[in-house]
Enzyme design. Structure first.
Site, short mmCIF file in Angstrom:
data_model
loop_
_atom_site.label_atom_id
_atom_site.label_comp_id
_atom_site.label_asym_id
_atom_site.label_seq_id
_atom_site.Cartn_x
_atom_site.Cartn_y
_atom_site.Cartn_z
N CYS A 154 60.69 82.06 26.37
CA CYS A 154 60.97 80.67 26.69
C CYS A 154 62.48 80.46 27.10
O CYS A 154 62.81 79.68 27.95
CB CYS A 154 60.04 79.70 26.00
SG CYS A 154 60.04 80.15 24.17
N1 LIG Z 1 54.38 80.02 22.17
C1 LIG Z 1 55.46 80.14 23.27
O1 LIG Z 1 56.04 79.10 23.47
C2 LIG Z 1 55.75 81.59 23.83
C3 LIG Z 1 56.52 81.57 24.83
C4 LIG Z 1 56.82 82.75 25.34
C5 LIG Z 1 56.36 83.96 24.98
N2 LIG Z 1 55.61 83.86 23.81
C6 LIG Z 1 55.13 85.09 23.25
O2 LIG Z 1 53.82 85.30 23.82
C7 LIG Z 1 53.04 85.97 22.59
C8 LIG Z 1 52.02 85.10 21.99
O3 LIG Z 1 52.57 84.03 21.64
P1 LIG Z 1 51.65 82.49 21.01
O4 LIG Z 1 52.74 81.63 20.60
O5 LIG Z 1 50.52 82.32 22.10
O6 LIG Z 1 51.02 83.14 19.83
P2 LIG Z 1 49.62 82.47 18.91
O7 LIG Z 1 49.26 81.24 19.18
O8 LIG Z 1 50.00 82.97 17.59
O9 LIG Z 1 48.45 83.72 19.57
C9 LIG Z 1 48.69 85.11 19.04
C10 LIG Z 1 47.07 85.42 19.85
O10 LIG Z 1 47.10 86.91 19.69
C11 LIG Z 1 45.95 87.35 19.04
N3 LIG Z 1 46.32 88.66 17.96
C12 LIG Z 1 47.02 88.57 16.98
N4 LIG Z 1 47.38 89.91 16.57
C13 LIG Z 1 46.62 90.46 17.17
C14 LIG Z 1 46.06 91.88 17.40
N5 LIG Z 1 46.68 92.72 16.50
N6 LIG Z 1 45.42 92.48 18.25
C15 LIG Z 1 45.01 91.83 19.13
N7 LIG Z 1 45.33 90.12 19.50
C16 LIG Z 1 45.76 89.64 18.35
C17 LIG Z 1 45.52 85.87 18.17
O11 LIG Z 1 44.11 86.12 18.31
P3 LIG Z 1 43.25 85.34 17.01
O12 LIG Z 1 43.00 84.09 17.48
O13 LIG Z 1 42.21 86.30 16.88
O14 LIG Z 1 44.30 85.74 15.61
C18 LIG Z 1 45.94 85.02 19.13
O15 LIG Z 1 44.88 84.98 20.25
C19 LIG Z 1 54.05 86.44 21.54
O16 LIG Z 1 54.52 87.54 21.69
C20 LIG Z 1 54.98 85.29 21.71
O17 LIG Z 1 56.43 85.86 21.26
C21 LIG Z 1 55.34 82.71 23.24
#
Ligand SMILES: NC(=O)c1ccc[n+]([C@@H]2O[C@H](COP(=O)([O-])OP(=O)(O)OC[C@H]3O[C@@H](n4cnc5c(N)ncnc54)[C@H](OP(=O)(O)O)[C@@H]3O)[C@@H](O)[C@H]2O)c1
Length: 342
Positions: A154
């Protein structure tokens, strides 16, 4: 008659950026949301229980399981932690699935760009070499033919959209560091249980974190083509907002460079980029102007040989799911803007 819409999975669809991808894909005219997938240990869940914007019973998530892979989709968006994304991307690619990975697993290519304390031993080095860095506005052609797109982080998205035109035009003094002051809403950290993200700690507060030590600094340096001699000094902060992100860039300019040069470089770069809105000199973006859009708003000023450039995005949209859908559109030959609010 138009061919059937390609089926797409969102893996990690119960997290903050995954939910946003589900919302966008659910009403995208060019793709069919085939499965919303969460972590292997989770049961089936109704997304309305996680985010009340979804209608009860409308969309359910299923746990990741080997059975699912027997019927692979045309494409998958991975919104997972890095290690889970690296492994699953390899499995999916073997089955002919095109992947847009929102994690950091495939973004940083060279060990020299990795923060020293992290070490660098990538689990899938061949895929790392193949992945296309998916900053949509700068990689359209490569994204269109890619099997694996590494969606940018981001902060790097907001920073690079402002900085790349100036660097490519040779306007920045190569002897000076680039200073990036970043501020993000709390969803930037994902849904996590950590004291610093409790309401009482984050509300009415602004907290710096990972100063000069954040993994997005090497990602930015790599995309700019900076070696170790040209540092990116990056200081991120958490704001008491759910979503939205701003980067303020402080740059020393080459001798003789003025405001019109900056304006010309930015306008020349984004003439055909509907999601980049150039506000102009001394016209400043605001986070509330971009939230829930896939836009990046940019403003700038020049004085005494320096430039300050400010850019704002929604971290879950242009900073994550929105840009992922933009890339999916490019990969499948659709209009870049399709299914996305601008
Ligand atoms: N948030 C942001 O602004 C943003 C921006 C750019 C990139 N990202 C990247 O996008 C990715 C997701 O970020 P997020 O912020 O959306 O994270 P998040 O809110 O913590 O969500 C993580 C997701 O991954 C699932 N998960 C966790 N461990 C897993 C595993 N071992 N196998 C399969 N599913 C798994 C979780 O499922 P459960 O609900 O079942 O735990 C949940 O659906 C990260 O790599 C982050 O760095 C995030």
């Amino acid at each position: 008659m138009e061919p059937a819409a390609p089926p797409v999975w969102v893996v990690g669809g119960t997290g903050y950026s995954g939910l946003e991808a589900v919302r966008l894909l659910g009403r995208h005219p060019g793709f069919r949301l085939a499965h919303v997938i969460a972590s292997p240990g989770a049961g089936e869940r109704d997304l309305s229980g996680i985010d009340p914007l979804f209608a009860p019973g409308a969309i359910r998530s299923v746990p990741l399981s080997p059975n699912l892979l027997e019927e692979p989709p045309a494409a998958a968006l991975l919104a997972l932690p890095d290690d889970a994304a690296a492994g699953l991307a390899a499995d999916l690619l073997e089955r002919g699935v095109r992947v847009v990975d929102l994690s950091g697993a495939f973004r940083i290519r060279e060990a020299s760009h990795y923060p020293a304390h992290c070490g660098f031993e990538h689990p899938k080095p061949a895929l790392l070499a193949e992945a296309v860095y998916g900053l949509s506005e700068w990689q359209r052609q490569h994204i269109a033919s890619a099997r694996l797109v590494a969606n940018p982080g981001c902060y790097p998205t907001a920073t690079l959209l402002a900085l790349l035109p100036l660097e490519r035009a040779g306007l920045i003094d190569p002897q000076s560091p680039v200073v990036v002051d970043g501020k993000s809403g709390a969803t930037g950290a994902g849904r996590r249980l950590e004291a610093a993200y409790l309401f009482a700690e984050a509300n009415e507060n602004c907290r710096p974190y990972s100063v000069l030590d954040h993994r997005h600094a090497p990602e930015i340096a790599q995309a700019l083509g900076f070696g170790p001699e040209r540092p990116v000094w990056f200081a991120p902060h958490v704001l008491p907002l759910s979503r939205g992100l701003m980067t303020t860039l402080y740059l020393r300019l080459r001798r003789g460079v003025g405001g019109p040069d900056i304006t010309a470089a930015l306008s020349g770069s984004y003439r055909s980029s509907p999601f980049v809105r150039l506000l102009g000199e001394q016209k400043w973006p605001e986070i509330r102007g971009v939230v829930r859009t896939n836009r990046c708003d940019i403003g700038w000023t020049v004085a005494n040989g320096a430039a300050v450039v400010v850019s704002a995005i929604d971290n879950l949209m242009k900073g994550a799911a929105g840009q992922a859908i933009q890339n999916l559109n490019l990969m499948f030959g659709r209009e870049e803007t399709e299914g996305l609010p601008s």
